[in-house]
Design a protein around this motif. Structure first.
Motif, PDB file in Angstrom:
ATOM      1  N   LEU A 233       0.836  -1.216   0.000  1.00  0.00           N
ATOM      2  CA  LEU A 233       0.000   0.000   0.000  1.00  0.00           C
ATOM      3  C   LEU A 233       0.864   1.257   0.000  1.00  0.00           C
ATOM      4  CD1 LEU A 233      -2.738  -1.133   2.539  1.00  0.00           C
ATOM      5  CD2 LEU A 233      -3.133  -0.497   0.147  1.00  0.00           C
ATOM      6  N   ARG A 337      -7.420  -4.316   2.057  1.00  0.00           N
ATOM      7  CA  ARG A 337      -7.204  -3.180   1.135  1.00  0.00           C
ATOM      8  C   ARG A 337      -6.321  -3.575  -0.065  1.00  0.00           C
ATOM      9  NH1 ARG A 337     -11.097  -0.384   2.559  1.00  0.00           N
ATOM     10  NH2 ARG A 337     -10.901   1.552   3.739  1.00  0.00           N
ATOM     11  N   ASP A 386      -5.493   3.227   5.902  1.00  0.00           N
ATOM     12  CA  ASP A 386      -5.570   4.248   4.845  1.00  0.00           C
ATOM     13  C   ASP A 386      -4.611   5.409   5.144  1.00  0.00           C
ATOM     14  OD1 ASP A 386      -7.435   2.649   3.655  1.00  0.00           O
ATOM     15  OD2 ASP A 386      -9.172   3.746   4.446  1.00  0.00           O
ATOM     16  N   LYS A 390      -0.821   6.587   3.097  1.00  0.00           N
ATOM     17  CA  LYS A 390      -0.504   7.930   2.566  1.00  0.00           C
ATOM     18  C   LYS A 390       0.635   8.606   3.320  1.00  0.00           C
ATOM     19  CE  LYS A 390      -5.308   8.886   1.372  1.00  0.00           C
ATOM     20  NZ  LYS A 390      -6.336   9.064   2.390  1.00  0.00           N
TER      21      LYS A 390
END
Ligand SMILES: NC(=O)c1ccc[n+]([C@@H]2O[C@H](COP(=O)([O-])OP(=O)(O)OC[C@H]3O[C@@H](n4cnc5c(N)ncnc54)[C@H](O)[C@@H]3O)[C@@H](O)[C@H]2O)c1
Ligand SMILES: O=P(O)(O)OC[C@@H](O)[C@@H](O)[C@H](O)[C@H](O)CO
Length: 391
Positions: A233, A337, A386, A390
């Motif tokens: 991710l 995810r 999440d 980032k």
């Protein structure tokens, strides 16, 4: 002495890149059995392949004296008659299907000999030996099953070497080339053997092995999965990049605390020994000489989210032992995810999530209720995942 022969079911990365290495070094002739006709054809034609040892090219080798047959070939039926040992590394979900190839070969062996034979199962799969034993037994008539119970050992092992596909350049030179970690020990459940294994340096029967595979899955592979899904991710390509990512350091520390405490409480491992075991796995993941792509580590998220597999299995064990599963749940959320259009399992996971939402998908994969505490905890961690993606 006559040449000894080993039969290796599966001709993939571990079979060629680890089992084939140890067996060749011990002087065995090998027959691989696989469902992949391309690999079988290449092995049968070339009768050799290269192994590249990561970080130690002086240990590279050319494995010779090998052949192969496809799993549906009638030739598989006579393969075990003179075998001195067999290994299985086909993926845990394929144990039932490989049993259908092994059972008739055992029946043929029983016609000519009742000498003990051991089959070493090399899978990241909970209760892999019992699963294979039960699946073979289902294929046998009563008389053969009695002999099977008496003379055939089916023993689990823990595979701590990583087997990785050859690089583009290596595969151009040899389409069967594999890369492997510089690690040479294969601990095997000694109590499950019948009559002992032939001498194969590196293959070590261990007493009191019963919890070793679960320990490996819920410590080593759980940490690995958290690192890999979060690393993906965060845009990393390699396991070592993800494992060295400072943003993930605290979480990695937490997940090991949880899994270590769980294993200490559940199986009575010595706390320091368990911590050392865990830290050896982390050191491996951080080792930059082991060039291991995250697409391999993250592959098949549906299997890796299975109820007894590395994430949910470890999470359930933690909760059972009254240990926090917060970091493990972050790993589960990161797996939910996971998106990779090149991986059919990841595509299916995304479809399941579209159809049922994350909770419904996790419940249907694991068989847990949507309001099970671990499912609820994992969903609560999605915003953290999440944010980490980032950060
Ligand atoms: N690669 C690694 O670093 C590693 C490390 C530890 C454990 N493992 C475990 O080892 C097992 C094998 O992993 P791998 O990386 O070698 O996978 P792989 O996909 O490279 O090899 C598996 C092989 O089994 C074959 N196969 C599937 N069903 C079969 C059947 N019924 N009969 C015969 N062959 C069949 C496949 O065609 C494939 O060639 C898995 O359980 C994996 O989790 C892998
Ligand atoms: O083989 P899998 O797909 O179950 O898991 C991928 C990797 O985490 C795994 O192969 C490890 O590299 C291995 O377990 C090392 O011992």
């Amino acid at each position: 002495m006559a040449e000894q022969r080993a039969v290796v079911y599966g001709a993939g990365k571990i079979s060629r890149g680890f089992l084939g290495n140890l067996l060749a070094d011990a002087g065995f002739a090998m027959t691989f059995v696989d469902v992949d006709a391309r690999i079988v054809g290449l092995l049968a034609d070339r009768k050799q392949y290269h192994i590249h040892i990561l970080g130690a090219p002086e240990k590279d080798s050319l494995v010779t004296n090998v052949t192969a047959v496809t799993a549906d070939d009638a030739a598989t039926r006579t393969l075990l008659v003179e075998a001195a040992v067999a290994f299985v590394s086909v993926g845990g979900a394929n144990l039932a299907s490989v049993a259908k190839t092994i059972a008739p070969a055992l029946c043929n062996r029983f016609v000519s000999t009742r000498e003990p034979l051991n089959i070493v199962v090399c899978e990241n799969w909970r209760a892999a030996a019992a699963t294979l034993r039960d699946a073979i037994a289902l294929e046998l008539a009563d008389d053969d099953r009695r002999i099977f119970d008496e003379v055939i050992g089916i023993a689990e092992s823990t595979i701590l070497r990583s087997g990785i596909a050859g690089t583009k350049k290596q595969l151009e030179a040899d389409p069967l080339a594999v890369q492997a970690q510089d690690y040479w020990d294969l601990p095997v459940d000694g109590d499950a053997l019948v009559g002992g294994l032939p001498e194969i340096p590196g293959v070590s029967p261990i007493a009191g092995f019963s919890t070793a595979l679960e320990r490996k899955m819920y410590t080593y592979n759980c940490g690995n999965a958290l690192i890999s899904y979060l690393g993906w991710l965060r845009g990393h390509e390699l396991l070592s990049q993800a494992a060295n990512d400072a943003v993930l350091a605290d979480l990695i520390d937490e997940v090991y605390k949880e899994t270590c405490e769980t294993m200490v409480k559940r199986h009575g491992y010595d706390r320091d020994d368990q911590r050392d075991y865990a830290m050896r796995s982390l050191a491996k993941f951080r080792d930059e000489t082991i060039v291991d792509p995250l697409y391999r580590q993250t592959a098949d998220p549906i299997r890796k989210l299975g109820r007894e597999d590395r994430l949910v299995g470890a999470g359930l064990a933690a909760l059972d032992e009254g240990v926090s599963a917060d970091a493990i749940a972050v790993g589960i959320a990161a797996a939910l995810r996971h998106r990779n259009p090149a991986d059919p399992s990841a595509v299916r996971l995304a479809e399941l999530i579209d159809e049922r939402g994350e909770g419904g998908a996790l419940a249907s994969i694991t068989g847990l209720a949507e309001d099970h505490p671990l499912v609820v905890l994992a969903l609560a961690k999605l915003p953290e995942v999440d944010a980490l993606a980032k950060a």
